[in-house]
Design an enzyme around this catalytic site. Structure first.
Site, PDB file in Angstrom:
ATOM      1  N   LYS A  13     -13.590 -21.024   6.104  1.00 36.24           N
ATOM      2  CA  LYS A  13     -12.848 -21.764   7.137  1.00 36.24           C
ATOM      3  C   LYS A  13     -13.777 -22.210   8.273  1.00 36.24           C
ATOM      4  CE  LYS A  13     -10.071 -18.154   7.752  1.00 36.24           C
ATOM      5  NZ  LYS A  13     -10.580 -17.218   6.734  1.00 36.24           N
ATOM      6  N   ARG A  88      -1.567 -16.406  11.704  1.00 40.01           N
ATOM      7  CA  ARG A  88      -1.854 -15.436  10.658  1.00 40.01           C
ATOM      8  C   ARG A  88      -0.653 -14.566  10.330  1.00 40.01           C
ATOM      9  NH1 ARG A  88      -7.835 -14.822  11.392  1.00 40.01           N
ATOM     10  NH2 ARG A  88      -8.577 -13.406   9.817  1.00 40.01           N
ATOM     11  N   ARG A 127     -23.243 -13.105   4.513  1.00 40.44           N
ATOM     12  CA  ARG A 127     -23.099 -13.886   5.753  1.00 40.44           C
ATOM     13  C   ARG A 127     -23.970 -13.316   6.874  1.00 40.44           C
ATOM     14  NH1 ARG A 127     -17.291 -15.130   8.024  1.00 40.44           N
ATOM     15  NH2 ARG A 127     -17.096 -12.860   7.963  1.00 40.44           N
ATOM     16  N   ARG A 160     -21.988  -9.564  10.963  1.00 37.33           N
ATOM     17  CA  ARG A 160     -20.774  -9.240  11.719  1.00 37.33           C
ATOM     18  C   ARG A 160     -20.354  -7.796  11.466  1.00 37.33           C
ATOM     19  NH1 ARG A 160     -16.176 -13.834  11.100  1.00 37.33           N
ATOM     20  NH2 ARG A 160     -14.925 -12.005  10.605  1.00 37.33           N
ATOM     21  N   ARG A 171      -9.347  -6.161   5.231  1.00 34.76           N
ATOM     22  CA  ARG A 171      -9.030  -7.548   5.596  1.00 34.76           C
ATOM     23  C   ARG A 171      -8.336  -8.275   4.439  1.00 34.76           C
ATOM     24  NH1 ARG A 171     -14.833  -9.065   7.200  1.00 34.76           N
ATOM     25  NH2 ARG A 171     -14.174 -11.223   7.349  1.00 34.76           N
TER      26      ARG A 171
HETATM   27  P1  AP5 Z   1     -17.126 -18.546   6.729  1.00 33.10           P
HETATM   28  O1  AP5 Z   1     -17.048 -20.016   6.977  1.00 33.10           O
HETATM   29  O2  AP5 Z   1     -17.713 -17.692   7.795  1.00 33.10           O
HETATM   30  O3  AP5 Z   1     -15.713 -17.981   6.236  1.00 33.10           O
HETATM   31  P2  AP5 Z   1     -14.356 -17.776   7.022  1.00 33.10           P
HETATM   32  O4  AP5 Z   1     -13.255 -18.189   6.124  1.00 33.10           O
HETATM   33  O5  AP5 Z   1     -14.417 -18.441   8.378  1.00 33.10           O
HETATM   34  O6  AP5 Z   1     -14.384 -16.194   7.102  1.00 33.10           O
HETATM   35  P3  AP5 Z   1     -14.054 -15.159   8.219  1.00 33.10           P
HETATM   36  O7  AP5 Z   1     -14.580 -13.851   7.713  1.00 33.10           O
HETATM   37  O8  AP5 Z   1     -14.566 -15.627   9.561  1.00 33.10           O
HETATM   38  O9  AP5 Z   1     -12.532 -15.147   8.206  1.00 33.10           O
HETATM   39  P4  AP5 Z   1     -11.660 -14.019   8.667  1.00 33.10           P
HETATM   40  O10 AP5 Z   1     -10.350 -14.689   8.577  1.00 33.10           O
HETATM   41  O11 AP5 Z   1     -11.809 -12.730   7.995  1.00 33.10           O
HETATM   42  O12 AP5 Z   1     -12.256 -13.681  10.129  1.00 33.10           O
HETATM   43  P5  AP5 Z   1     -11.851 -14.186  11.598  1.00 33.10           P
HETATM   44  O13 AP5 Z   1     -13.102 -14.345  12.354  1.00 33.10           O
HETATM   45  O14 AP5 Z   1     -10.858 -15.275  11.570  1.00 33.10           O
HETATM   46  O15 AP5 Z   1     -17.952 -18.366   5.356  1.00 33.10           O
HETATM   47  C1  AP5 Z   1     -18.246 -17.080   4.860  1.00 33.10           C
HETATM   48  C2  AP5 Z   1     -19.668 -17.083   4.288  1.00 33.10           C
HETATM   49  O16 AP5 Z   1     -19.708 -17.967   3.155  1.00 33.10           O
HETATM   50  C3  AP5 Z   1     -20.729 -17.613   5.266  1.00 33.10           C
HETATM   51  O17 AP5 Z   1     -21.909 -16.868   5.118  1.00 33.10           O
HETATM   52  C4  AP5 Z   1     -20.969 -19.075   4.840  1.00 33.10           C
HETATM   53  O18 AP5 Z   1     -22.289 -19.470   5.106  1.00 33.10           O
HETATM   54  C5  AP5 Z   1     -20.688 -19.002   3.345  1.00 33.10           C
HETATM   55  N1  AP5 Z   1     -20.062 -20.254   2.866  1.00 33.10           N
HETATM   56  C6  AP5 Z   1     -18.979 -20.857   3.414  1.00 33.10           C
HETATM   57  N2  AP5 Z   1     -18.673 -21.963   2.731  1.00 33.10           N
HETATM   58  C7  AP5 Z   1     -19.579 -22.038   1.723  1.00 33.10           C
HETATM   59  C8  AP5 Z   1     -19.761 -22.962   0.644  1.00 33.10           C
HETATM   60  N3  AP5 Z   1     -18.956 -24.011   0.491  1.00 33.10           N
HETATM   61  N4  AP5 Z   1     -20.758 -22.737  -0.212  1.00 33.10           N
HETATM   62  C9  AP5 Z   1     -21.558 -21.664  -0.067  1.00 33.10           C
HETATM   63  N5  AP5 Z   1     -21.456 -20.754   0.923  1.00 33.10           N
HETATM   64  C10 AP5 Z   1     -20.461 -20.939   1.805  1.00 33.10           C
HETATM   65  O19 AP5 Z   1     -11.065 -12.876  12.122  1.00 33.10           O
HETATM   66  C11 AP5 Z   1     -11.723 -11.653  12.329  1.00 33.10           C
HETATM   67  C12 AP5 Z   1     -10.728 -10.623  12.827  1.00 33.10           C
HETATM   68  O20 AP5 Z   1     -10.152 -11.063  14.086  1.00 33.10           O
HETATM   69  C13 AP5 Z   1      -9.515 -10.398  11.922  1.00 33.10           C
HETATM   70  O21 AP5 Z   1      -9.768  -9.456  10.901  1.00 33.10           O
HETATM   71  C14 AP5 Z   1      -8.476  -9.895  12.938  1.00 33.10           C
HETATM   72  O22 AP5 Z   1      -8.700  -8.531  13.265  1.00 33.10           O
HETATM   73  C15 AP5 Z   1      -8.772 -10.716  14.176  1.00 33.10           C
HETATM   74  N6  AP5 Z   1      -7.969 -11.942  14.249  1.00 33.10           N
HETATM   75  C16 AP5 Z   1      -8.432 -13.219  14.200  1.00 33.10           C
HETATM   76  N7  AP5 Z   1      -7.410 -14.102  14.277  1.00 33.10           N
HETATM   77  C17 AP5 Z   1      -6.283 -13.358  14.367  1.00 33.10           C
HETATM   78  C18 AP5 Z   1      -4.895 -13.701  14.445  1.00 33.10           C
HETATM   79  N8  AP5 Z   1      -4.496 -14.980  14.437  1.00 33.10           N
HETATM   80  N9  AP5 Z   1      -3.985 -12.683  14.524  1.00 33.10           N
HETATM   81  C19 AP5 Z   1      -4.379 -11.394  14.540  1.00 33.10           C
HETATM   82  N10 AP5 Z   1      -5.671 -11.003  14.456  1.00 33.10           N
HETATM   83  C20 AP5 Z   1      -6.621 -11.993  14.371  1.00 33.10           C
END
Ligand code: AP5
Length: 223
Positions: A13, A88, A127, A160, A171
């Site tokens: 994402k 979410r 990552r 991270r 997660r």
């Molecule tokens: P990346 O783009 O970083 O993936 P992502 O989908 O953004 O993954 P996240 O881990 O950030 O999502 P998440 O939902 O777990 O975490 P968030 O920060 O939202 O890509 C991943 C890897 O793959 C990277 O190394 C990238 O380089 C590689 N990659 C990507 N695309 C690629 C491609 N096409 N080809 C090759 N490689 C590729 O949330 C973290 C925490 O915050 C949650 O667990 C929760 O505790 C809290 N939180 C956040 N939002 C909320 C909410 N709305 N409500 C409650 N708690 C929340």
């Protein structure tokens, strides 16, 4: 453009959002990034969120919703936004609908990044992020030009805190239990679009822009 990028942890994402931002006027609003910024500054919200994030659990709705709404109300989001990691839960989605409709807006699409779980786990384990400018890298798929250093600002890359096997497992479970039900919520409103996230982020971005154009909802304004 007012869209949501949806998908399990590590589906790409944040990576797709950064490509979309470079090609449109929309701003990238990632609740995970906002929460990590609060943690870095050791604010009250950051300290409360840390306990949930490190374990891989969702931060309570009342904390996240207020933070997301405050961000969406900033002037730069008026031109459009790409939501990443928000909503979410069903209540976050319902409150977002009401928030937008009060301002005369609505979502134009919710794009589900689809990817096999084993590929996601490999991506998460590889990552690395830049703590200074937040650029995302991957030791397997998107390595920096100089090992361990950010291409953009030269800062030392970090892993991270929640990219450890235990938090990743929680997660995924949290996603299935609390976030995946949103797929039906948006499907029933005709807003859900599937995106093949197995190819590069550029390809995923092309799919999203094509779907938006086809739907007559938005067109790229840059690039
Ligand atoms: P990346 O783009 O970083 O993936 P992502 O989908 O953004 O993954 P996240 O881990 O950030 O999502 P998440 O939902 O777990 O975490 P968030 O920060 O939202 O890509 C991943 C890897 O793959 C990277 O190394 C990238 O380089 C590689 N990659 C990507 N695309 C690629 C491609 N096409 N080809 C090759 N490689 C590729 O949330 C973290 C925490 O915050 C949650 O667990 C929760 O505790 C809290 N939180 C956040 N939002 C909320 C909410 N709305 N409500 C409650 N708690 C929340």
């Amino acid at each position: 453009m007012r869209i949501v990028l949806f998908g399990p942890p590590g589906a790409g994402k944040g990576t797709v959002a950064s490509v979309l931002v470079a090609r449109t006027k929309a701003v990238h609003i990632a609740t995970g990034d906002l929460l990590r910024a609060q943690m870095k500054e050791k604010t009250q919200l950051g300290e409360r969120a840390r306990a949930y994030i490190d374990k891989g659990e969702l931060v309570p709705d009342e904390l996240v919703i207020a933070m997301a709404e405050a961000r969406l109300d900033l002037g730069d989001a008026a031109e459009g936004f790409i939501l990443d990691g928000y909503p979410r839960t069903i209540s976050q989605a319902e409150i977002l609908d009401r928030f937008l409709s009060c301002r005369g807006h609505n979502l134009e699409g919710v794009f589900e990044l689809q990817l096999a779980e084993d590929v996601i786990i490999r991506r998460l384990s590889g990552r690395r992020i830049c703590p200074a400018c937040e650029t995302i890298f991957n030791v397997y798929t998107l390595p920096p030009k100089v090992e361990g250093l950010c291409d953009k600002c030269g800062a030392a890359l970090i892993t991270r805190e929640d990219d450890n096997p235990k938090s990743i497992a929680v997660r995924f479970k949290t996603y299935q239990a609390q976030t995946a039900p949103l797929l039906d919520y948006y499907r029933s409103r005709g807003l859900l679009f599937a995106v093949d996230a197995s190819a590069g982020a550029e390809r995923a971005t092309e799919q999203i822009l094509k779907m938006l154009e086809k739907d007559g909802k938005a067109a790229p304004t840059k690039g």
